[in-house]
Motif scaffolding. Structure first.
Motif, mmCIF file in Angstrom:
data_model
loop_
_atom_site.group_PDB
_atom_site.id
_atom_site.type_symbol
_atom_site.label_atom_id
_atom_site.label_comp_id
_atom_site.label_asym_id
_atom_site.label_seq_id
_atom_site.Cartn_x
_atom_site.Cartn_y
_atom_site.Cartn_z
ATOM 1 N N TRP A 91 0.825 -1.201 0.000
ATOM 2 C CA TRP A 91 0.000 0.000 0.000
ATOM 3 C C TRP A 91 0.863 1.256 0.000
ATOM 4 O O TRP A 91 2.027 1.233 0.346
ATOM 5 C CB TRP A 91 -0.955 0.005 1.195
ATOM 6 N N LYS A 96 -2.700 6.625 1.214
ATOM 7 C CA LYS A 96 -3.559 5.718 1.978
ATOM 8 C C LYS A 96 -4.448 4.920 1.032
ATOM 9 O O LYS A 96 -5.685 4.929 1.126
ATOM 10 C CB LYS A 96 -4.388 6.492 3.014
ATOM 11 N N ALA A 97 -3.776 4.255 0.106
ATOM 12 C CA ALA A 97 -4.475 3.477 -0.917
ATOM 13 C C ALA A 97 -3.700 2.198 -1.194
ATOM 14 O O ALA A 97 -2.471 2.149 -1.087
ATOM 15 C CB ALA A 97 -4.623 4.293 -2.196
ATOM 16 N N PRO A 101 -4.038 -4.997 -3.005
ATOM 17 C CA PRO A 101 -4.897 -5.108 -1.821
ATOM 18 C C PRO A 101 -4.813 -6.485 -1.165
ATOM 19 O O PRO A 101 -4.424 -7.476 -1.784
ATOM 20 C CB PRO A 101 -6.312 -4.879 -2.387
ATOM 21 N N GLU A 183 -2.630 10.377 -4.885
ATOM 22 C CA GLU A 183 -3.599 11.064 -4.037
ATOM 23 C C GLU A 183 -4.007 12.425 -4.584
ATOM 24 O O GLU A 183 -5.176 12.824 -4.477
ATOM 25 C CB GLU A 183 -2.998 11.239 -2.640
ATOM 26 N N TYR A 246 -7.621 0.593 4.745
ATOM 27 C CA TYR A 246 -7.689 1.135 3.378
ATOM 28 C C TYR A 246 -6.966 0.263 2.361
ATOM 29 O O TYR A 246 -7.152 0.429 1.153
ATOM 30 C CB TYR A 246 -7.168 2.578 3.334
ATOM 31 N N ALA A 247 -6.118 -0.650 2.834
ATOM 32 C CA ALA A 247 -5.411 -1.554 1.925
ATOM 33 C C ALA A 247 -6.104 -2.905 1.800
ATOM 34 O O ALA A 247 -5.577 -3.817 1.177
ATOM 35 C CB ALA A 247 -3.976 -1.756 2.396
ATOM 36 N N GLU A 249 -9.676 -5.065 0.668
ATOM 37 C CA GLU A 249 -10.770 -4.922 -0.287
ATOM 38 C C GLU A 249 -11.633 -6.177 -0.282
ATOM 39 O O GLU A 249 -11.107 -7.301 -0.409
ATOM 40 C CB GLU A 249 -10.200 -4.685 -1.692
#
Length: 251
Positions: A91, A96-97, A101, A183, A246-247, A249
């Motif tokens: 990530w 923060k993505a 995932p 971002e 946030y990582a 899914e």
């Protein structure tokens, strides 16, 4: 990337059989041992800068940096070679993505992990005592491609069978990142179609409002490292607890 289910059914966990990074929930009984590495990348790259042209947003590129964190792990302690396929999650700490995932499903109130796997193209011991490690590998994600190489990696040698545990390795990395993963991308536009302007060397450039071509991806160059995490490897925390929300899914 390839995804595999790596946890037992939730019902088995309630029996307290074992607990580690591969389990859906933490329990107090620890039986067994995983093999977990801290993964990090530090890149110098390009990022978008917004200006306004005729009341419309336009983006050009400026110097930027990206730091990626994650884990590489096995659900059991084992010898690692190029035929192995450890799991990976990665990530971007600033955006923060997720880059890769940690996928999961929900069954009976429990999260069950579906993690992507990775394979090294080169991973071998060398030098007079065969106690150093060299590596080359490729990270293929939906929005990024990274090539990483390293030498002078450290090992822990088993005195009985003379096999080696990879302790740490670091090196250089290059890659390409889609701008949609950054971002600073425009908030209202479709992130999958986000572009920024770049000018060719032969172009008669005057300003970014009128000149330049659209770029969807940008180059990155930097360093990477893998380091054996003894505490997490022998601990009883699930990867679902260790990885930021946030990582993760849901499938």
């Amino acid at each position: 990337m390839k995804k595999l289910m790596i946890v037992a059914a939730a019902a088995a966990m309630t029996a307290g059989a074992f607990a580690d990074v591969c389990d859906p929930v933490p329990v107090t009984t620890v039986d067994g041992e995983c093999l977990v590495y801290d993964l990090s990348f530090k890149f110098k790259t390009l990022g978008p800068k917004r200006i306004t042209c005729d009341d419309l947003p336009v983006y050009y590129l400026k110097d930027a940096s990206r730091t990626l964190k994650g884990y590489v792990w096995f659900c059991e302690s084992q010898c690692w070679d190029t035929d192995s396929e450890p799991y990976i999650v990665l990530w971007d700490t600033k955006a923060k993505a997720a880059v890769i995932p940690l996928f999961y499903t929900v069954e009976g109130g429990y999260k069950n992990m579906l993690a992507s796997t990775i394979a090294f193209d080169f991973l071998g011991r060398y030098d007079k005592k065969a106690n150093k490690v060299a590596a080359f590998w490729t990270v293929e994600a939906d929005d990024a491609t990274i090539y990483a190489a390293g030498v002078k990696g450290k090992t822990i040698i088993d005195k009985e069978d003379h096999t080696a545990l990879l302790k740490s390795i670091s090196g250089n990395a290059v890659g390409m990142f889609n701008l949609s993963t950054i971002e600073e991308a425009v908030e209202c536009d479709d992130p999958n179609e986000f572009t920024a302007k770049i000018a060719t060397l032969c172009e008669c450039w005057l300003n970014w409002c009128d000149d330049g071509d659209d770029a969807e991806a940008v180059p990155a160059t930097g360093t990477w490292s893998l380091k054996y995490n003894k505490g997490v490897s022998k601990g009883n925390k699930s990867m679902l607890q260790l990885v930021p929300a946030y990582a993760q899914e849901q499938e």
